[in-house]
Design a protein around this motif. Structure first.
Motif, PDB file in Angstrom:
ATOM      1  N   ALA A 168       0.821  -1.207   0.000  1.00 27.74           N
ATOM      2  CA  ALA A 168       0.000   0.000   0.000  1.00 27.74           C
ATOM      3  C   ALA A 168       0.858   1.261   0.000  1.00 27.74           C
ATOM      4  CB  ALA A 168      -0.917  -0.002   1.221  1.00 27.74           C
ATOM      5  N   VAL A 169       2.062   1.172   0.546  1.00 29.50           N
ATOM      6  CA  VAL A 169       2.971   2.326   0.573  1.00 29.50           C
ATOM      7  C   VAL A 169       3.888   2.319  -0.651  1.00 29.50           C
ATOM      8  CG1 VAL A 169       4.839   3.440   1.864  1.00 29.50           C
ATOM      9  CG2 VAL A 169       2.913   2.395   3.087  1.00 29.50           C
ATOM     10  N   TYR A 170       4.393   1.151  -0.991  1.00 31.51           N
ATOM     11  CA  TYR A 170       5.383   1.017  -2.061  1.00 31.51           C
ATOM     12  C   TYR A 170       4.835   1.442  -3.422  1.00 31.51           C
ATOM     13  CZ  TYR A 170       8.035  -1.536  -5.645  1.00 31.51           C
ATOM     14  OH  TYR A 170       8.727  -1.883  -6.775  1.00 31.51           O
ATOM     15  N   THR A 171       3.643   0.973  -3.761  1.00 30.63           N
ATOM     16  CA  THR A 171       3.108   1.179  -5.111  1.00 30.63           C
ATOM     17  C   THR A 171       2.922   2.651  -5.467  1.00 30.63           C
ATOM     18  OG1 THR A 171       2.031  -0.966  -4.972  1.00 30.63           O
ATOM     19  CG2 THR A 171       1.276   0.530  -6.705  1.00 30.63           C
ATOM     20  N   PRO A 172       2.222   3.428  -4.641  1.00 32.19           N
ATOM     21  CA  PRO A 172       2.072   4.846  -5.011  1.00 32.19           C
ATOM     22  C   PRO A 172       3.394   5.596  -5.073  1.00 32.19           C
ATOM     23  CG  PRO A 172       1.030   4.370  -2.878  1.00 32.19           C
ATOM     24  CD  PRO A 172       1.428   3.072  -3.464  1.00 32.19           C
TER      25      PRO A 172
ATOM     26  N   ALA B  26       8.820   2.006 -18.292  1.00 32.55           N
ATOM     27  CA  ALA B  26       9.399   0.756 -17.781  1.00 32.55           C
ATOM     28  C   ALA B  26       9.290   0.701 -16.255  1.00 32.55           C
ATOM     29  CB  ALA B  26      10.857   0.631 -18.217  1.00 32.55           C
ATOM     30  N   LEU B  27       9.539   1.857 -15.630  1.00 34.51           N
ATOM     31  CA  LEU B  27       9.422   1.934 -14.166  1.00 34.51           C
ATOM     32  C   LEU B  27       7.970   1.726 -13.740  1.00 34.51           C
ATOM     33  CD1 LEU B  27      10.912   2.429 -11.527  1.00 34.51           C
ATOM     34  CD2 LEU B  27      10.565   4.890 -11.853  1.00 34.51           C
ATOM     35  N   LEU B  28       7.040   2.230 -14.568  1.00 30.91           N
ATOM     36  CA  LEU B  28       5.620   2.083 -14.296  1.00 30.91           C
ATOM     37  C   LEU B  28       5.227   0.603 -14.279  1.00 30.91           C
ATOM     38  CD1 LEU B  28       3.474   4.318 -13.910  1.00 30.91           C
ATOM     39  CD2 LEU B  28       2.794   3.938 -16.278  1.00 30.91           C
ATOM     40  N   VAL B  29       5.798  -0.156 -15.209  1.00 36.01           N
ATOM     41  CA  VAL B  29       5.471  -1.579 -15.316  1.00 36.01           C
ATOM     42  C   VAL B  29       5.902  -2.348 -14.063  1.00 36.01           C
ATOM     43  CG1 VAL B  29       5.999  -3.708 -16.564  1.00 36.01           C
ATOM     44  CG2 VAL B  29       5.482  -1.622 -17.823  1.00 36.01           C
ATOM     45  N   VAL B  30       7.062  -1.992 -13.531  1.00 35.47           N
ATOM     46  CA  VAL B  30       7.560  -2.733 -12.361  1.00 35.47           C
ATOM     47  C   VAL B  30       7.073  -2.112 -11.055  1.00 35.47           C
ATOM     48  CG1 VAL B  30       9.620  -3.567 -13.543  1.00 35.47           C
ATOM     49  CG2 VAL B  30       9.727  -1.424 -12.270  1.00 35.47           C
ATOM     50  N   ALA B  31       6.131  -1.161 -11.145  1.00 36.56           N
ATOM     51  CA  ALA B  31       5.653  -0.487  -9.935  1.00 36.56           C
ATOM     52  C   ALA B  31       4.731  -1.364  -9.091  1.00 36.56           C
ATOM     53  CB  ALA B  31       4.927   0.810 -10.312  1.00 36.56           C
ATOM     54  N   CYS B  32       4.073  -2.308  -9.712  1.00 38.91           N
ATOM     55  CA  CYS B  32       3.114  -3.129  -8.963  1.00 38.91           C
ATOM     56  C   CYS B  32       3.779  -4.399  -8.437  1.00 38.91           C
ATOM     57  CB  CYS B  32       1.935  -3.497  -9.852  1.00 38.91           C
ATOM     58  SG  CYS B  32       0.567  -4.184  -8.915  1.00 38.91           S
ATOM     59  N   PRO B  33       3.844  -4.565  -7.124  1.00 35.61           N
ATOM     60  CA  PRO B  33       4.550  -5.724  -6.554  1.00 35.61           C
ATOM     61  C   PRO B  33       3.686  -6.978  -6.511  1.00 35.61           C
ATOM     62  CG  PRO B  33       3.758  -4.336  -4.790  1.00 35.61           C
ATOM     63  CD  PRO B  33       3.344  -3.665  -6.063  1.00 35.61           C
ATOM     64  N   CYS B  34       3.196  -7.397  -7.678  1.00 37.10           N
ATOM     65  CA  CYS B  34       2.280  -8.559  -7.722  1.00 37.10           C
ATOM     66  C   CYS B  34       2.904  -9.813  -7.126  1.00 37.10           C
ATOM     67  CB  CYS B  34       1.861  -8.836  -9.165  1.00 37.10           C
ATOM     68  SG  CYS B  34       0.664  -7.655  -9.792  1.00 37.10           S
ATOM     69  N   ALA B  35       4.106 -10.139  -7.577  1.00 37.40           N
ATOM     70  CA  ALA B  35       4.752 -11.368  -7.110  1.00 37.40           C
ATOM     71  C   ALA B  35       4.930 -11.352  -5.597  1.00 37.40           C
ATOM     72  CB  ALA B  35       6.103 -11.544  -7.796  1.00 37.40           C
ATOM     73  N   LEU B  36       5.265 -10.172  -5.050  1.00 36.15           N
ATOM     74  CA  LEU B  36       5.479 -10.060  -3.615  1.00 36.15           C
ATOM     75  C   LEU B  36       4.185 -10.292  -2.854  1.00 36.15           C
ATOM     76  CD1 LEU B  36       7.403  -9.351  -1.284  1.00 36.15           C
ATOM     77  CD2 LEU B  36       6.785  -6.950  -1.613  1.00 36.15           C
ATOM     78  N   VAL B  37       3.092  -9.696  -3.330  1.00 35.39           N
ATOM     79  CA  VAL B  37       1.815  -9.814  -2.633  1.00 35.39           C
ATOM     80  C   VAL B  37       1.234 -11.227  -2.765  1.00 35.39           C
ATOM     81  CG1 VAL B  37      -0.529  -8.904  -2.488  1.00 35.39           C
ATOM     82  CG2 VAL B  37       1.362  -7.363  -2.924  1.00 35.39           C
ATOM     83  N   ILE B  38       1.492 -11.870  -3.892  1.00 34.57           N
ATOM     84  CA  ILE B  38       1.003 -13.247  -4.100  1.00 34.57           C
ATOM     85  C   ILE B  38       1.817 -14.246  -3.276  1.00 34.57           C
ATOM     86  CG2 ILE B  38       0.820 -15.093  -5.835  1.00 34.57           C
ATOM     87  CD1 ILE B  38       0.233 -12.967  -7.906  1.00 34.57           C
ATOM     88  N   SER B  39       3.048 -13.892  -2.940  1.00 34.16           N
ATOM     89  CA  SER B  39       4.003 -14.841  -2.355  1.00 34.16           C
ATOM     90  C   SER B  39       3.463 -15.619  -1.161  1.00 34.16           C
ATOM     91  CB  SER B  39       5.288 -14.105  -1.947  1.00 34.16           C
ATOM     92  OG  SER B  39       4.997 -13.123  -0.964  1.00 34.16           O
TER      93      SER B  39
END
Length: 814
Positions: A426-430, A460-473
């Motif tokens: 919630a903090v990292y993404t924005p 490119a930075l926008l694409v890696v902005a969402c931590p999907c893998a981390l949240v799914i982990s």
């Protein structure tokens, strides 16, 4: 459910320690959602009483859950909406039934599909493949409605579901739907996979085809405009769904992966990087398709248990044997179960003997012998004998239905690690999103390069902005582990308890019924005054008012010898010490040696015999008056064969300390502890002393689990860091009181559960580190210009897929 956080204690009416005759009551932030995060219900179930549940299809990552929640929350009449990405379920609270009917359409507008988690009673649900507009649904409804055997039919284009009440076979239903020009698949079968195979790949393949044509054309002299058109088509076909989802996400003020990907694709087209934009869309579609397929397999880890129970049952009636749907069978009906058939409903055998494979319930592979009066469970296999079974529960209340319900609830609860990562996301993404915008704007304004260069890096930075893998982990690993455990006869009530089981340092065991058989038998009888028959008659008369295992052992021993009970009155339990009653005008006591010592009765005459019997591991019941000891009855409980093996395997899992808690005297406790192989024991415990023993272990700095029967050990189970109940298949109480339930009545599955928990913790750690390192590497490589836009997409979706596949290893652990 008793949780360690609440530290509840309940009335424990009867303790099962051999030398305790009777025991009295021993009562002694605001929700945040952002990219890749959904609601944070840490210890609450997803669905409450007034809500309805839906399965959601098409979620690519946890950010989709946030989009659905926010989108539905703004709809008139919707009071609450919560989505759990791990289980793919939505719980909605609404003002009236009309609002619930509109939910599938509202979810479809957001770019997803919603299917009711439960169907109408008496109806069957089918997935329809091939519908491309609302009129298709009407066509099927009209055709099916014209059939004489179809009582009612409803087809929803938005969900692709048909619910039908009919008198046809499944094959006839499929054939009739085919006549309408469409294809039907029963719910919870391969139809689910067929839908995924037909709809999603067609879009992905179309996008990939135009991408390939454009790429080939760029090397074969085809006009640049035509190549650009090919790339634009690839973007349009593959990007329609994420763009639509992005639109609703923005309208819901949600920053999800669809927004980021759509922005990257559109941005790439604007700066003339058509190939990059098309590649972004194609890789995103492929990655999501693979993730969705993998997640569905994970989510189905427990749903497959539903397929264990047959849909129909043979019911014995006055007119003979009739086949009925299990939903139509009532309590009290008599079922006929043939050899080799699965038992349709929970019940009691009224005729016949057989062996039952109860593996779906208890996880035990060895068949259990059953005869008249024994309980049988839905979903278990009748191996050899014909049976008649009286139904005791309805289809929705069977033991296996309760297991499925409890496991789904457990999978919806967030573990501490998962809740922490959600807060981090919630903090990292924005922050990264804002950083991407600054990268696009600030350097060119300050003269450090052209707009195209920095906009590309920002995208490119926008694409890696969402931590999907981390949240799914974390959630995927937890869902997989809990689902696997359930298939092997172990209920883990949530991710919190899975994590605690993996971090345990000590396990405390109740002795009777846990380490031992729990069925003590009389080993020796000594009468110091009078004869043995007289002694047994007096003891049995007092113990006849008790349901304690020792009392039952004495009564059984007396009955086998045809010794009659005496007349008496004034029977009363003495908590933790024994019992008393008045027989033939004399007050007589039966209980521990300690009881008589406190009354000042001399034990000198019986001291040698008492000492010898205790050293041999017996539990003693002394019988006497306020003046003298009449005699002593020695009772002994035997260690289960499987206990020793389980303790040894627990040591191999790295368990540091295993403790036995018992009310036995020190000598008896020491002998039993040595036989069982435990490393430590606490003896001569009163019922409430078990709580103190658990607290002592905790004060020594250990994470402690308590293993008991789930009924009599409730205070100790609640006090421990983790409460583990054994024998859950026999009692509802055991399934409700503990954090982990071993459905079998032994410790066989405990080492496997601890091992699974430790492996789950390791996989969660692997997932988190892999996700963080992948994301960090991508961020570092953007600024030197090494990481291209399509590589950024690959790193994001690829990392998420690796995390899911790594977590799915937990599904296969035995």
């Amino acid at each position: 459910m008793i949780t360690t956080e609440e530290k509840k204690t309940t009335c424990c009416s009867t303790k099962t320690e051999p030398d305790v005759q009777e025991s009295s009551c021993c009562s002694s932030p605001k929700e945040e959602t952002s990219c890749c995060s959904s609601s944070t219900e840490t210890e609450t179930t997803l669905k409450t009483e007034n809500e309805r549940e839906f399965y959601i299809r098409g979620m690519d990552c946890p950010s989709c859950a946030a989009t659905i929640e926010k989108g539905l929350s703004k709809k008139t009449g919707v009071q609450s909406a919560r989505v759990n990405y791990g289980t793919g379920k939505l719980a909605v609270g609404a003002e009236n039934s009309g609002v619930y009917e509109s939910i599938p359409n509202e979810v479809k507008k957001l770019g997803f599909e919603a299917v009711p988690a439960t169907q109408k009673k008496g109806y069957e649900t089918y997935r329809i493949v091939g519908m491309d507009c609302g009129s298709c649904a009407m066509t099927i409804e009209k055709h099916m409605g014209n059939l004489a055997a179809v009582e009612d039919v409803s087809v929803s284009f938005s969900t692709g579901n048909m619910q039908v009440r009919h008198g046809l076979s499944q094959e006839e239903i499929l054939k009739e739907v085919k006549k309408s020009g469409f294809e039907a698949h029963p719910e919870s079968t391969s139809g689910e996979e067929e839908v995924a195979k037909t709809k999603v790949p067609s879009v992905t393949m179309g996008s990939g085809l135009f991408l390939a044509l454009g790429f080939i054309g760029s090397f074969t002299g085809v006009q640049e405009l035509l190549v650009t058109v090919m790339y634009a088509m690839a973007i349009a076909i593959g990007g329609y769904k994420p763009a639509k989802a992005a639109f609703y996400a923005i309208r819901s003020k949600s920053l999800d992966m669809n927004v980021l990907m759509a922005s990257a694709a559109i941005g790439a087209a604007i700066i003339g990087e058509w190939f990059e934009g098309a590649m972004v869309v194609f890789l995103f579609a492929v990655g999501n398709m693979l993730q969705d397929r993998s997640m569905e397999k994970t989510r189905d880890s427990i749903r497959s248990l539903m397929d264990l129970t047959p849909a129909k049952a043979l019911v014995k009636t006055e007119d003979g044997i009739t086949e009925k749907k299990v939903e139509e069978v009532n309590i009290g009906d008599t079922l006929v179960v043939r050899p080799g058939d699965k038992i349709p409903l929970d019940g009691e055998i009224t005729s016949g003997t057989t062996s039952i494979n109860e593996a779906p319930i208890t996880g035990e592979s060895m068949p259990v012998d059953k005869e008249t009066g024994h309980t049988v469970y839905a979903g278990t296999l009748n191996e050899n004998g014909a049976l008649e079974v009286r139904v005791t529960t309805l289809a929705e209340d069977t033991t296996i239905a309760k297991i499925i319900h409890l496991v789904e609830e457990a999978q919806e609860k967030k573990a501490p690690t998962e809740a922490f990562i959600d807060r981090f996301a919630a903090v990292y993404t924005p922050i990264v999103f804002i950083l991407a915008l600054l990268v696009m704007i600030v350097p060119p304004l300050l003269g450090f390069g052209g707009w195209g260069e920095w906009v590309y890096k920002g995208l490119a930075l926008l694409v890696v902005a969402c931590p999907c893998a981390l949240v799914i982990s974390t959630p995927v690993a937890i869902v997989s582990a809990i689902g696997n455990a359930a298939k092997h006869g172990v209920l883990i009530k949530g991710g919190t308890y899975l994590e605690k089981a993996g971090a345990l340092k000590a396990i405390a065991f109740d002795k009777t019924g846990t380490l031992t058989e729990g069925k003590p038998k009389v080993s020796e009888v000594f009468a110091f005054h009078g004869n043995k028959e007289e002694l047994l008659a007096v003891a049995a008369t007092i113990e006849s008012q008790s349901s304690h295992p020792i009392a039952e052992a004495i009564l059984s021993y007396t009955n086998e010898r045809n010794i009659n009970l005496k007349e008496g009155d004034g029977f009363e339990a003495i908590a933790g010490k024994g019992a008393k009653g008045t027989i033939e005008g004399t007050q007589v006591f039966a209980g521990k040696p300690k009881l008589f010592e406190e009354m000042g009765v001399s034990l000198q005459e019986s001291e040698d015999e008492i000492s010898r019997l205790q050293k041999e591991g017996n539990t003693l019941v002394l019988v006497g008056t306020r003046e003298q000891i009449i005699g002593v009855i020695a009772v002994r409980d035997t260690i289960r064969d499987i206990t020793v093996k389980a303790i040894e395997r627990l040591k191999h899992t790295g368990m540091k300390e295993m403790v036995m808690l018992t009310g036995d005297n020190e000598g008896t406790a020491g002998i039993i502890a040595k036989e069982a192989g435990v490393t430590r024991h606490f003896a001569e415990l009163m019922p409430e002393d078990k709580v103190t023993a658990i607290q002592k272990l905790q004060q020594e700095g250990k994470q402690v689990a308590m293993v008991g029967d789930g009924i009599n050990d409730a205070p100790a189970l609640a006090t421990a860091d983790l409460g583990i109940a054994m024998g859950g298949a026999g009692t509802d109480t055991a399934m409700e009181t503990a954090d982990i339930v071993l459905m079998a009545d032994n410790l066989e599955k405990l080492p496997e559960t601890i091992s699974l928990s430790k492996k789950a913790l390791n996989i969660i750690k692997q997932n988190i580190w892999f996700s963080l390192l992948t994301k960090a590497a991508a961020l570092v490589l953007i600024f030197p210009g090494i990481l291209t836009l399509w590589m950024a997409v690959l790193s994001d979706t690829g990392a998420a897929l690796v995390v899911i596949l790594n977590s799915m290893r937990l599904l296969k652990q035995n």
